[in-house]
Design an enzyme around this catalytic site. Structure first.
Site, PDB file in Angstrom:
ATOM      1  N   CYS A 191       0.842  -1.203   0.000  1.00 39.63           N
ATOM      2  CA  CYS A 191       0.000   0.000   0.000  1.00 39.63           C
ATOM      3  C   CYS A 191       0.877   1.254   0.000  1.00 39.63           C
ATOM      4  O   CYS A 191       1.688   1.458   0.905  1.00 39.63           O
ATOM      5  CB  CYS A 191      -0.909  -0.038   1.230  1.00 39.63           C
ATOM      6  SG  CYS A 191      -1.799   1.492   1.495  1.00 39.63           S
ATOM      7  N   HIS A 209      -8.620   7.844   2.917  1.00 36.69           N
ATOM      8  CA  HIS A 209      -8.151   9.218   2.757  1.00 36.69           C
ATOM      9  C   HIS A 209      -9.329  10.079   2.336  1.00 36.69           C
ATOM     10  O   HIS A 209     -10.259   9.610   1.685  1.00 36.69           O
ATOM     11  CB  HIS A 209      -7.032   9.300   1.716  1.00 36.69           C
ATOM     12  CG  HIS A 209      -7.407   8.747   0.373  1.00 36.69           C
ATOM     13  ND1 HIS A 209      -7.449   7.396   0.112  1.00 36.69           N
ATOM     14  CD2 HIS A 209      -7.789   9.368  -0.762  1.00 36.69           C
ATOM     15  CE1 HIS A 209      -7.820   7.210  -1.137  1.00 36.69           C
ATOM     16  NE2 HIS A 209      -8.042   8.384  -1.699  1.00 36.69           N
TER      17      HIS A 209
HETATM   18  P1  AMP Z   1      -8.796   7.769  -4.903  1.00 36.13           P
HETATM   19  O1  AMP Z   1      -8.419   6.479  -4.203  1.00 36.13           O
HETATM   20  O2  AMP Z   1      -9.701   7.541  -6.088  1.00 36.13           O
HETATM   21  O3  AMP Z   1      -9.349   8.791  -3.960  1.00 36.13           O
HETATM   22  O4  AMP Z   1      -7.474   8.379  -5.539  1.00 36.13           O
HETATM   23  C1  AMP Z   1      -6.220   8.287  -4.922  1.00 36.13           C
HETATM   24  C2  AMP Z   1      -5.529   9.621  -4.957  1.00 36.13           C
HETATM   25  O5  AMP Z   1      -4.243   9.459  -4.401  1.00 36.13           O
HETATM   26  C3  AMP Z   1      -5.360  10.225  -6.361  1.00 36.13           C
HETATM   27  O6  AMP Z   1      -5.871  11.559  -6.374  1.00 36.13           O
HETATM   28  C4  AMP Z   1      -3.845  10.196  -6.574  1.00 36.13           C
HETATM   29  O7  AMP Z   1      -3.371  11.290  -7.338  1.00 36.13           O
HETATM   30  C5  AMP Z   1      -3.312  10.215  -5.151  1.00 36.13           C
HETATM   31  N1  AMP Z   1      -2.006   9.586  -4.986  1.00 36.13           N
HETATM   32  C6  AMP Z   1      -1.640   8.342  -5.359  1.00 36.13           C
HETATM   33  N2  AMP Z   1      -0.359   8.109  -5.035  1.00 36.13           N
HETATM   34  C7  AMP Z   1       0.093   9.227  -4.424  1.00 36.13           C
HETATM   35  C8  AMP Z   1       1.341   9.611  -3.840  1.00 36.13           C
HETATM   36  N3  AMP Z   1       2.400   8.795  -3.824  1.00 36.13           N
HETATM   37  N4  AMP Z   1       1.451  10.849  -3.309  1.00 36.13           N
HETATM   38  C9  AMP Z   1       0.403  11.688  -3.317  1.00 36.13           C
HETATM   39  N5  AMP Z   1      -0.797  11.393  -3.839  1.00 36.13           N
HETATM   40  C10 AMP Z   1      -0.954  10.178  -4.386  1.00 36.13           C
HETATM   41 ZN    ZN Z   2      -2.300   1.264   3.695  1.00 39.26          ZN
END
Ligand code: AMP
Ligand code: ZN
Length: 107
Positions: free
Chosen positions: A5, A94
């Site tokens: 993750c 999140h």
């Molecule tokens: P969601 O699960 O649909 O809410 O989307 C996941 C969010 O996490 C997206 O907006 C991605 O741009 C963001 N995301 C994924 N990996 C990273 C990371 N390493 N750092 C910051 N944001 C991330």
């Molecule tokens: Zn996790």
């Protein structure tokens, strides 16, 4: 902790992600692909899947951290977005904090 993750790895400090804010149960950092002038992610330290599994204390803390960010930065309006289940890309709870968004939207 879930080894596969990305948010667990960020919580553990295994990436170069800059942590903007930290509270007892949460961390906050910038979304890597911003969809608004201010786009932060409020992320639980614990690997909880989504709102369907969250405890009341963590959910309340998300509210406090979100409103605290808005107050500290004098952001007059903001959006909170939570994707659950199949609607989410990262299966680690999140909430998206979106600031400086226009009020002229359909949703
Ligand atoms: P969601 O699960 O649909 O809410 O989307 C996941 C969010 O996490 C997206 O907006 C991605 O741009 C963001 N995301 C994924 N990996 C990273 C990371 N390493 N750092 C910051 N944001 C991330
Ligand atoms: Zn996790």
């Amino acid at each position: 902790m879930n080894e596969d993750c990305i948010f667990c790895r960020i919580v553990k400090g295994e990436t170069d992600t800059k942590i903007i804010k930290e509270s007892e149960r949460l961390i906050v950092f910038k979304d890597i692909s911003p969809q608004a002038p201010i786009h932060l992610l409020i992320v639980a330290k614990k690997h909880i899947q989504d709102i369907t599994r969250i405890d009341e204390e963590t959910w309340n803390e998300i509210k406090d951290v979100a409103t605290g960010i808005a107050k500290a930065r004098s952001i007059p309006g903001f959006r909170l977005v939570h994707n659950a289940g199949d609607a989410s890309l990262v299966k680690h709870i999140h909430v998206h904090f979106l600031g400086e968004v226009s009020g002229e939207r359909k949703l």
